[in-house]
Design a protein around this motif. Sequence first.
Motif, PDB file in Angstrom:
ATOM      1  N   THR A  66       8.736  12.835 -13.430  1.00 30.35           N
ATOM      2  CA  THR A  66       8.915  11.998 -14.799  1.00 30.35           C
ATOM      3  C   THR A  66       7.720  10.692 -14.047  1.00 30.35           C
ATOM      4  O   THR A  66       7.353  10.508 -12.678  1.00 30.35           O
ATOM      5  CB  THR A  66      10.169  11.786 -14.612  1.00 30.35           C
ATOM      6  N   LYS A  67       6.409  10.552 -14.282  1.00 30.75           N
ATOM      7  CA  LYS A  67       4.993   9.994 -14.236  1.00 30.75           C
ATOM      8  C   LYS A  67       6.126   7.955 -14.890  1.00 30.75           C
ATOM      9  O   LYS A  67       6.302   8.004 -15.992  1.00 30.75           O
ATOM     10  CB  LYS A  67       4.059  10.449 -15.521  1.00 30.75           C
ATOM     11  N   MET A  68       6.056   7.725 -13.734  1.00 33.45           N
ATOM     12  CA  MET A  68       6.128   6.898 -13.764  1.00 33.45           C
ATOM     13  C   MET A  68       5.332   5.401 -14.628  1.00 33.45           C
ATOM     14  O   MET A  68       3.640   6.265 -14.136  1.00 33.45           O
ATOM     15  CB  MET A  68       6.530   5.727 -12.561  1.00 33.45           C
ATOM     16  N   PRO A  69       5.232   4.727 -14.363  1.00 35.72           N
ATOM     17  CA  PRO A  69       4.030   3.340 -15.450  1.00 35.72           C
ATOM     18  C   PRO A  69       3.691   3.080 -14.068  1.00 35.72           C
ATOM     19  O   PRO A  69       4.161   2.893 -13.085  1.00 35.72           O
ATOM     20  CB  PRO A  69       5.294   2.289 -15.729  1.00 35.72           C
ATOM     21  N   PHE A  70       2.155   2.888 -14.153  1.00 35.06           N
ATOM     22  CA  PHE A  70       1.569   2.114 -13.274  1.00 35.06           C
ATOM     23  C   PHE A  70       2.605   0.456 -12.428  1.00 35.06           C
ATOM     24  O   PHE A  70       2.447  -0.176 -13.603  1.00 35.06           O
ATOM     25  CB  PHE A  70       0.136   1.461 -12.934  1.00 35.06           C
ATOM     26  N   ARG A  71       2.178   0.137 -10.920  1.00 40.73           N
ATOM     27  CA  ARG A  71       2.965  -1.108 -10.683  1.00 40.73           C
ATOM     28  C   ARG A  71       1.834  -1.097  -9.902  1.00 40.73           C
ATOM     29  O   ARG A  71       0.903  -1.017  -9.078  1.00 40.73           O
ATOM     30  CB  ARG A  71       4.805  -0.680  -9.960  1.00 40.73           C
ATOM     31  N   SER A  72       1.582  -2.468  -9.626  1.00 39.39           N
ATOM     32  CA  SER A  72       1.117  -3.398  -8.658  1.00 39.39           C
ATOM     33  C   SER A  72       0.681  -3.275  -6.996  1.00 39.39           C
ATOM     34  O   SER A  72       1.952  -3.155  -6.683  1.00 39.39           O
ATOM     35  CB  SER A  72       0.612  -5.389  -8.527  1.00 39.39           C
ATOM     36  N   ILE A  73      -0.203  -3.111  -6.516  1.00 38.12           N
ATOM     37  CA  ILE A  73       0.432  -2.670  -4.850  1.00 38.12           C
ATOM     38  C   ILE A  73       0.270  -4.594  -4.283  1.00 38.12           C
ATOM     39  O   ILE A  73      -1.429  -4.877  -4.550  1.00 38.12           O
ATOM     40  CB  ILE A  73      -0.506  -1.619  -4.464  1.00 38.12           C
ATOM     41  N   SER A  74       0.717  -5.229  -3.178  1.00 40.64           N
ATOM     42  CA  SER A  74       1.113  -6.355  -3.309  1.00 40.64           C
ATOM     43  C   SER A  74       0.113  -5.813  -1.747  1.00 40.64           C
ATOM     44  O   SER A  74      -0.192  -5.275  -1.058  1.00 40.64           O
ATOM     45  CB  SER A  74       1.631  -6.532  -2.860  1.00 40.64           C
ATOM     46  N   GLU A  75      -0.527  -6.907  -0.725  1.00 44.90           N
ATOM     47  CA  GLU A  75      -1.108  -6.445   0.606  1.00 44.90           C
ATOM     48  C   GLU A  75       0.162  -6.267   1.438  1.00 44.90           C
ATOM     49  O   GLU A  75      -0.676  -6.034   2.521  1.00 44.90           O
ATOM     50  CB  GLU A  75      -2.220  -7.745   0.565  1.00 44.90           C
ATOM     51  N   ASN A  76       1.438  -6.693   1.471  1.00 42.94           N
ATOM     52  CA  ASN A  76       2.108  -6.160   2.237  1.00 42.94           C
ATOM     53  C   ASN A  76       3.076  -4.959   2.237  1.00 42.94           C
ATOM     54  O   ASN A  76       4.222  -4.692   3.111  1.00 42.94           O
ATOM     55  CB  ASN A  76       3.153  -7.065   2.254  1.00 42.94           C
ATOM     56  N   SER A  77       2.382  -4.486   1.218  1.00 43.99           N
ATOM     57  CA  SER A  77       2.517  -2.992   0.895  1.00 43.99           C
ATOM     58  C   SER A  77       2.536  -2.060   1.919  1.00 43.99           C
ATOM     59  O   SER A  77       1.219  -1.995   2.229  1.00 43.99           O
ATOM     60  CB  SER A  77       2.366  -2.286  -0.784  1.00 43.99           C
ATOM     61  N   ILE A  78       3.385  -1.051   2.346  1.00 47.73           N
ATOM     62  CA  ILE A  78       3.221   0.272   2.764  1.00 47.73           C
ATOM     63  C   ILE A  78       1.428   1.152   2.237  1.00 47.73           C
ATOM     64  O   ILE A  78       0.925   1.690   3.106  1.00 47.73           O
ATOM     65  CB  ILE A  78       3.941   1.527   3.241  1.00 47.73           C
ATOM     66  N   PHE A  79       1.889   0.857   1.601  1.00 47.38           N
ATOM     67  CA  PHE A  79       0.369   1.708   0.443  1.00 47.38           C
ATOM     68  C   PHE A  79      -0.930   0.361   0.856  1.00 47.38           C
ATOM     69  O   PHE A  79      -1.898   1.494  -0.579  1.00 47.38           O
ATOM     70  CB  PHE A  79       0.852   2.308  -0.937  1.00 47.38           C
ATOM     71  N   TYR A  80      -0.897   0.230   0.826  1.00 50.19           N
ATOM     72  CA  TYR A  80      -1.727  -0.976   0.495  1.00 50.19           C
ATOM     73  C   TYR A  80      -3.440  -0.855   1.719  1.00 50.19           C
ATOM     74  O   TYR A  80      -4.288  -1.034   0.837  1.00 50.19           O
ATOM     75  CB  TYR A  80      -1.732  -2.693   0.225  1.00 50.19           C
ATOM     76  N   SER A  81      -3.015  -0.540   3.081  1.00 47.21           N
ATOM     77  CA  SER A  81      -4.246  -0.002   4.037  1.00 47.21           C
ATOM     78  C   SER A  81      -4.681   1.763   3.307  1.00 47.21           C
ATOM     79  O   SER A  81      -6.172   1.535   4.158  1.00 47.21           O
ATOM     80  CB  SER A  81      -3.509   0.381   5.023  1.00 47.21           C
ATOM     81  N   LEU A  82      -3.585   2.552   3.325  1.00 49.38           N
ATOM     82  CA  LEU A  82      -4.713   3.468   2.112  1.00 49.38           C
ATOM     83  C   LEU A  82      -5.195   3.314   0.828  1.00 49.38           C
ATOM     84  O   LEU A  82      -6.107   3.418   0.970  1.00 49.38           O
ATOM     85  CB  LEU A  82      -3.372   4.413   1.293  1.00 49.38           C
ATOM     86  N   LEU A  83      -4.972   2.396  -0.206  1.00 50.48           N
ATOM     87  CA  LEU A  83      -6.093   1.785  -1.322  1.00 50.48           C
ATOM     88  C   LEU A  83      -7.350   1.272  -0.516  1.00 50.48           C
ATOM     89  O   LEU A  83      -8.729   1.728  -0.875  1.00 50.48           O
ATOM     90  CB  LEU A  83      -4.754   0.614  -2.385  1.00 50.48           C
ATOM     91  N   LYS A  84      -6.964   0.855   0.622  1.00 47.45           N
ATOM     92  CA  LYS A  84      -8.598   0.215   1.003  1.00 47.45           C
ATOM     93  C   LYS A  84      -8.995   0.846   1.660  1.00 47.45           C
ATOM     94  O   LYS A  84      -9.893   1.350   1.329  1.00 47.45           O
ATOM     95  CB  LYS A  84      -7.816  -1.026   2.400  1.00 47.45           C
ATOM     96  N   LYS A  85      -8.789   2.350   2.038  1.00 51.76           N
ATOM     97  CA  LYS A  85      -9.765   3.106   2.974  1.00 51.76           C
ATOM     98  C   LYS A  85      -9.830   3.496   2.468  1.00 51.76           C
ATOM     99  O   LYS A  85     -11.470   4.540   2.487  1.00 51.76           O
ATOM    100  CB  LYS A  85      -8.650   3.861   3.729  1.00 51.76           C
ATOM    101  N   GLN A  86      -9.069   4.282   0.507  1.00 49.44           N
ATOM    102  CA  GLN A  86      -9.790   5.193  -0.118  1.00 49.44           C
ATOM    103  C   GLN A  86     -10.749   4.529  -1.279  1.00 49.44           C
ATOM    104  O   GLN A  86     -11.773   4.661  -1.536  1.00 49.44           O
ATOM    105  CB  GLN A  86      -8.512   5.849  -0.836  1.00 49.44           C
ATOM    106  N   CYS A  87     -10.617   3.365  -1.547  1.00 48.89           N
ATOM    107  CA  CYS A  87     -11.508   2.510  -2.581  1.00 48.89           C
ATOM    108  C   CYS A  87     -12.607   1.191  -1.567  1.00 48.89           C
ATOM    109  O   CYS A  87     -12.619   0.276  -1.532  1.00 48.89           O
ATOM    110  CB  CYS A  87     -10.939   1.537  -2.786  1.00 48.89           C
ATOM    111  N   LYS A  88     -13.189   2.414  -1.512  1.00 49.51           N
ATOM    112  CA  LYS A  88     -14.861   1.529  -0.705  1.00 49.51           C
ATOM    113  C   LYS A  88     -15.298   0.936  -1.365  1.00 49.51           C
ATOM    114  O   LYS A  88     -15.811   1.733  -2.677  1.00 49.51           O
ATOM    115  CB  LYS A  88     -14.982   2.435   0.914  1.00 49.51           C
TER     116      LYS A  88
END
Length: 120
Positions: A98-120
């Motif tokens: 099931t595709k979930m709605p998009f949700r914000s990634i906060s700076e304290n999220s475990i996913f934030y470091s991955l976002l920073k690494k891939q979104c250069k």
Amino acid sequence: MKKIGFSLLVLGATLLNAQKRDYLLLNNDKNGVKWSYSFDKKTNDGFYSWVKADYTEQQDPMVESNEYFIQFRCSDKTMSDQIVQINYRDQEHQMDKTKMPFRSISENSIFYSLLKKQCK
């Protein structure tokens, strides 16, 4: 006939290998859950990645791990789960596509470091 059998064997082995993902460590969260990722593909505004949460038996006696196929968007720092797979210790895995709605990634999220690494 031998060629057909060999072709099926090669196809089966290819499909099994395609499902195996090599995960790289992201981080451990405050509860000691080990988070890892496996990059899948880049898009115009982000990327897709598999993310895995590994649990010890003390953390969760029933679930060994959860795997998430996630779409990340760089422009607005959001994510959407596309697939969730629960890997039980003593049962077959369970998968939800099931595709979930998009949700914000906060700076304290475990996913934030991955976002920073891939979104250069």
